[in-house]
Scaffold this active site. Structure first.
Site, PDB file in Angstrom:
ATOM      1  N   ASP A 135       0.826  -1.216   0.000  1.00 46.31           N
ATOM      2  CA  ASP A 135       0.000   0.000   0.000  1.00 46.31           C
ATOM      3  C   ASP A 135       0.860   1.266   0.000  1.00 46.31           C
ATOM      4  O   ASP A 135       0.648   2.163  -0.817  1.00 46.31           O
ATOM      5  CB  ASP A 135      -0.935   0.000   1.211  1.00 46.31           C
ATOM      6  CG  ASP A 135      -1.898  -1.174   1.192  1.00 46.31           C
ATOM      7  OD1 ASP A 135      -2.567  -1.369   0.169  1.00 46.31           O
ATOM      8  OD2 ASP A 135      -1.969  -1.903   2.193  1.00 46.31           O
TER       9      ASP A 135
ATOM     10  N   GLU B  67      -9.168  -2.306   4.137  1.00 46.77           N
ATOM     11  CA  GLU B  67      -8.799  -2.012   5.524  1.00 46.77           C
ATOM     12  C   GLU B  67      -9.730  -0.960   6.133  1.00 46.77           C
ATOM     13  O   GLU B  67     -10.141  -1.072   7.289  1.00 46.77           O
ATOM     14  CB  GLU B  67      -7.356  -1.522   5.579  1.00 46.77           C
ATOM     15  CG  GLU B  67      -6.337  -2.565   5.160  1.00 46.77           C
ATOM     16  CD  GLU B  67      -4.960  -1.988   4.921  1.00 46.77           C
ATOM     17  OE1 GLU B  67      -4.004  -2.779   4.854  1.00 46.77           O
ATOM     18  OE2 GLU B  67      -4.828  -0.756   4.795  1.00 46.77           O
TER      19      GLU B  67
END
Length: 237
Positions: free
Chosen positions: A33, A134
């Site tokens: 990420d 997430e």
């Protein structure tokens, strides 16, 4: 996906310009990420518009090696701030028996403080690296990795992040490594969550899921973490 990346890059340029900032700053963890965000920001803002910060805090050495690999691969400026001693000093000062979860959140919040100290000194915006998978499940620390000015990746599922990583030339080693917060050897995101990102992404994308236990766990995580995604409640007369 390439067109979507271009749109995200333009959005990032617009947000930096609106704020009158000189660029963005982000934590480089060695994971996919932060790697995608660094590469995307490099294309959007140029080398001098991006600063990555490697912030080990009793961290796994491999993660720092991967963060350095990424910085060199996409050519972004970076610095390193070791928070291990600061973390130890804070734990000693609190003088309580702290759980592993509490300690993990403390590390994330120390990193947030560090990023904002540098950002304010250099007129930069703090960018978060959380993806949609997430963000929707609350798999982040309130006032830690969610304590940011911008979240460029929060609309992208984990599987989309992997696709972006290939387009943005993130090193293969980072793309294929198991997603992990790097809390200890062998720790993985999917192990913590109790289901795979593939299962989670499919549920978030379609609303359908074949694994009832995973569905129940995801629904509970989303419900319990709702406070993380809402503004702070304020009493009104």
């Amino acid at each position: 996906m390439r067109n979507t990346i271009i749109q995200c890059e333009q959005w990032l340029r617009d947000e930096v310009a609106k704020a009158g900032a000189s660029g963005i700053i982000l934590g480089l963890s060695g994971g996919i990420d932060s790697s995608v965000l660094a590469a995307l920001a490099r294309e959007s803002l140029g080398k001098n518009g991006v600063l990555g910060v490697i912030m080990p805090c009793h961290s796994i050495n491999q993660d720092e090696q991967d963060a350095r690999l990424l910085a060199e691969a996409v050519d972004v400026n970076f610095t390193r701030v070791d928070l291990s001693n600061t973390f130890d000093f804070l734990c000693e000062g609190i003088n309580l028996e702290l759980s592993s979860l509490v300690k993990s959140n403390m590390k994330a919040r120390l990193r947030m403080v560090t990023l904002y100290a540098i950002a304010q000194s250099r007129n930069l915006l703090v960018c978060g690296t959380s993806n949609k998978s997430e963000y929707e499940t609350g798999y982040f620390t309130k006032y830690g990795d969610s304590g940011v000015d911008l979240m460029p990746l929060a609309s992208f599922l984990k599987r989309e992040i992997r696709e972006m990583a290939k387009i943005l030339h993130v090193p293969e080693r980072i793309i294929t490594k198991a997603p992990s917060a790097g809390l200890y050897d062998g720790q993985t995101d999917e192990g913590d969550m109790g289901f795979t990102y593939e299962t989670l992404d499919e549920y978030l994308a379609t609303g359908k899921i074949s694994d009832e236990k995973a569905k129940e766990r995801i629904d509970v995580m989303r419900r319990r973490s709702e406070h993380k995604r809402k503004p702070i409640p304020i009493f009104k007369f």
